[in-house]
Design an enzyme around this catalytic site. Sequence first.
Site, PDB file in Angstrom:
ATOM      1  N   HIS A  43      59.726   8.195  37.665  1.00 14.73           N
ATOM      2  CA  HIS A  43      60.700   9.187  38.380  1.00 14.73           C
ATOM      3  C   HIS A  43      61.306   8.622  39.640  1.00 14.73           C
ATOM      4  O   HIS A  43      60.632   7.870  40.380  1.00 14.73           O
ATOM      5  CB  HIS A  43      60.210  10.368  38.770  1.00 14.73           C
TER       6      HIS A  43
ATOM      7  N   CYS B  78      56.121  14.915  44.585  1.00 11.92           N
ATOM      8  CA  CYS B  78      56.164  15.633  43.462  1.00 11.92           C
ATOM      9  C   CYS B  78      55.470  17.118  43.666  1.00 11.92           C
ATOM     10  O   CYS B  78      56.021  17.963  42.766  1.00 11.92           O
ATOM     11  CB  CYS B  78      55.031  14.906  42.578  1.00 11.92           C
TER      12      CYS B  78
HETATM   13  N1  ARG Z   1      51.966  14.140  35.154  1.00 16.03           N
HETATM   14  C1  ARG Z   1      53.372  14.290  35.490  1.00 16.03           C
HETATM   15  C2  ARG Z   1      54.306  13.854  34.558  1.00 16.03           C
HETATM   16  O1  ARG Z   1      54.050  12.719  34.266  1.00 16.03           O
HETATM   17  C3  ARG Z   1      53.578  13.935  37.137  1.00 16.03           C
HETATM   18  C4  ARG Z   1      54.753  14.428  37.591  1.00 16.03           C
HETATM   19  C5  ARG Z   1      55.163  13.754  39.108  1.00 16.03           C
HETATM   20  N2  ARG Z   1      56.250  14.385  39.543  1.00 16.03           N
HETATM   21  C6  ARG Z   1      57.204  13.730  40.239  1.00 16.03           C
HETATM   22  N3  ARG Z   1      58.166  14.626  40.780  1.00 16.03           N
HETATM   23  N4  ARG Z   1      57.013  12.361  40.237  1.00 16.03           N
HETATM   24  O2  ARG Z   1      55.312  14.497  34.407  1.00 16.03           O
END
Ligand code: ARG
Length: 274
Positions: free
Chosen positions: A173, A267
């Site tokens: 991300h 996150c």
């Molecule tokens: N387990 C989640 C996923 O892989 C983690 C999300 C993390 N969020 C972020 N904004 N980077 O979607």
Amino acid sequence: MTQQRNPRKRTYLMCPPEHFTVEYVINPWMDTSTPVDVELALKQWERLRETLVDLGHTVHVLPPRAGLPDMVFAANGGFVVDGTVYGARFKYPQRAAEAAAHREFYEAQGWTYVAPSEVNEGEGDFAYLPDAYGGTILAGYGFRTEPAAHAQAQDVLGRPAVSLRLVDPRFYHLDTALAALDDRTVTYFPGAFSPASQRVLRQLFPDAVLADEADALAFGLNLVGDGRHVVLNDEASGMAARVAAAGYVPVPVELSELKKGGGSVKCCVAELRH
Ligand code: ARG
């Protein structure tokens, strides 16, 4: 001489990790054989919430839903600029139902909500710099959000969206590799981006605070900044030193449990921009 860094009051949205587990794998940080301590996760999350409140910010809390173990990562539920919400549409079916929970929250609060037709994971892949070139959206793609969603966000929000290609699966991300420190300054780990996107970032942000791989691996880029304070994972001591050298005040928090899901401070925190 370091610059005076001024905070601005923010409004955030968070969701407690009451149902947090690692029961599927959708990023390289997740391992279903690692046990999760939900009580500790809740304690660490609550400490993060208090930290933001103590800094003078408003934190709304989204009620968690059973069966959505990643809902604690509230940043993924939408992208809000000037009172308009560009809704999320998750890549993986395991998280798809989170979008409706966020939508209900925004609609109940009277925000203008625009449902997306393109896959995008909200602030996971969108950042906003209100004072960069009159208001600039930075948008990641390569793992989750589709480039078509960048164009849609630009159409909906009326700000230029600059597409940046992510190339390292550990930094899947945008918010694992880049963050806004204030309204015009970014920090990022260049190695998470394609050479062309690194070139774009250098051109637009010559004053960026550059981070390295160790900073990114410690989730040091997954930070929440209010213009002065930088709330970040306590393992990211190198990153704390970097932001301090740039004149910001690092505020370390412990989030070891949520790291098992592949996320940290940013996150867990969506910013609601009026
Ligand atoms: N387990 C989640 C996923 O892989 C983690 C999300 C993390 N969020 C972020 N904004 N980077 O979607």
